[in-house]
Motif scaffolding. Sequence first.
Motif, short mmCIF file in Angstrom:
data_model
loop_
_atom_site.label_atom_id
_atom_site.label_comp_id
_atom_site.label_asym_id
_atom_site.label_seq_id
_atom_site.Cartn_x
_atom_site.Cartn_y
_atom_site.Cartn_z
N ILE A 184 0.87 -1.17 0.00
CA ILE A 184 0.00 0.00 0.00
C ILE A 184 0.91 1.23 0.00
N TYR A 185 0.81 2.01 -1.06
CA TYR A 185 1.61 3.22 -1.19
C TYR A 185 0.73 4.45 -1.01
N CYS A 186 1.31 5.47 -0.43
CA CYS A 186 0.58 6.71 -0.17
C CYS A 186 1.58 7.86 -0.25
N PRO A 187 1.21 8.96 -0.92
CA PRO A 187 2.14 10.10 -1.00
C PRO A 187 2.46 10.64 0.40
N LEU A 188 3.70 11.06 0.58
CA LEU A 188 4.15 11.53 1.89
C LEU A 188 3.29 12.66 2.45
N PRO A 189 2.93 13.69 1.70
CA PRO A 189 2.09 14.74 2.30
C PRO A 189 0.76 14.20 2.84
N MET A 190 0.19 13.24 2.13
CA MET A 190 -1.07 12.64 2.59
C MET A 190 -0.84 11.83 3.87
N LEU A 191 0.26 11.08 3.93
CA LEU A 191 0.59 10.31 5.14
C LEU A 191 0.73 11.23 6.34
N ILE A 192 1.46 12.30 6.16
CA ILE A 192 1.69 13.23 7.28
C ILE A 192 0.38 13.86 7.73
N ALA A 193 -0.46 14.27 6.78
CA ALA A 193 -1.75 14.87 7.14
C ALA A 193 -2.63 13.87 7.90
N ARG A 194 -2.65 12.63 7.44
CA ARG A 194 -3.44 11.59 8.12
C ARG A 194 -2.90 11.32 9.52
N GLU A 195 -1.58 11.26 9.63
CA GLU A 195 -0.97 11.00 10.94
C GLU A 195 -1.36 12.09 11.93
N TYR A 196 -1.29 13.35 11.52
CA TYR A 196 -1.66 14.46 12.40
C TYR A 196 -3.14 14.41 12.74
N ILE B 109 10.03 1.16 4.62
CA ILE B 109 9.40 -0.16 4.74
C ILE B 109 9.21 -0.94 3.44
N HIS B 110 9.18 -0.26 2.31
CA HIS B 110 8.99 -1.00 1.06
C HIS B 110 10.32 -1.49 0.45
N ILE B 111 11.43 -1.04 1.01
CA ILE B 111 12.74 -1.42 0.48
C ILE B 111 12.93 -2.93 0.66
N GLY B 112 13.30 -3.60 -0.44
CA GLY B 112 13.60 -5.03 -0.40
C GLY B 112 12.38 -5.94 -0.39
N LYS B 113 11.19 -5.39 -0.56
CA LYS B 113 9.98 -6.21 -0.57
C LYS B 113 9.51 -6.38 -2.01
N SER B 114 9.02 -7.54 -2.31
CA SER B 114 8.43 -7.85 -3.61
C SER B 114 6.97 -8.22 -3.37
N TYR B 115 6.07 -7.50 -4.06
CA TYR B 115 4.64 -7.66 -3.82
C TYR B 115 3.95 -8.39 -4.96
N ASP B 116 2.83 -9.03 -4.63
CA ASP B 116 1.95 -9.58 -5.64
C ASP B 116 1.21 -8.45 -6.35
N LEU B 117 0.95 -7.38 -5.62
CA LEU B 117 0.23 -6.23 -6.14
C LEU B 117 0.63 -5.00 -5.34
N GLU B 118 0.73 -3.88 -6.02
CA GLU B 118 0.95 -2.59 -5.38
C GLU B 118 -0.22 -1.69 -5.71
N VAL B 119 -0.76 -1.01 -4.69
CA VAL B 119 -1.88 -0.09 -4.90
C VAL B 119 -1.53 1.27 -4.32
N GLN B 120 -2.24 2.28 -4.82
CA GLN B 120 -2.05 3.66 -4.36
C GLN B 120 -3.22 4.05 -3.49
N SER B 121 -2.95 4.43 -2.27
CA SER B 121 -3.99 4.76 -1.30
C SER B 121 -4.94 5.83 -1.81
N GLN B 122 -4.42 6.81 -2.53
CA GLN B 122 -5.26 7.92 -2.98
C GLN B 122 -6.30 7.49 -4.01
#
Length: 180
Positions: free
Chosen positions: A110-122, A139-152
């Motif tokens: 699950i990928y999410c743009p950094l500004p969105m992550l920070i806003a959600r965290e706050y 956290i995504h470094i060195g991982k191989s996924y069956d599927l990658e999605v964009q949170s937005q």
Amino acid sequence: MSQIIFLHGASSSGKSTIARSLQAKIEKPFWHISIDHLRDSGVLPSARFKSGDFVWAEAKPAFFQGFHASLAAYAHAGNNLILEHILDQGEWLDDLRHLLEPFDVYFVGIYCPLPMLIAREYARGDRPRGSAQADFETIHIGKSYDLEVQSQDGPDHNANLILEGWRSGKRASSFTSRND
């Protein structure tokens, strides 16, 4: 054989929202399980960790070892799982690969743009400030996924993509290959 849909993404990336959408759409019963469920249920003496009575850094290894073993136990008992997790410790992926080896694991990034992550965290207010950015960077470094999605793209859209991929039976991730 139990099936596991493993959602992996940064803190505040939308894993829980996607998991709820998956659980509402999927044709089989799947447990939705995460560390947040344990924390929010009162399993952990959170107030005592916050006050300094207990030291989280000392308790964390045993907690996660138990959590990971419980996932395998649920699956061995025949339960399907929608698991959300943040693999922020290098050895956790190897531990979970070993524990979940007998099961069909569909690993989703699950990928999410950094500004969105920070806003959600706050907005949430229940995460240490900066944890989303730290996760984003590592956290995504060195991982191989069956599927990658964009949170937005939204939870329903992502749940539909995940279900389509999961139903295909095609697996080629860190859980199906040993591309270390």
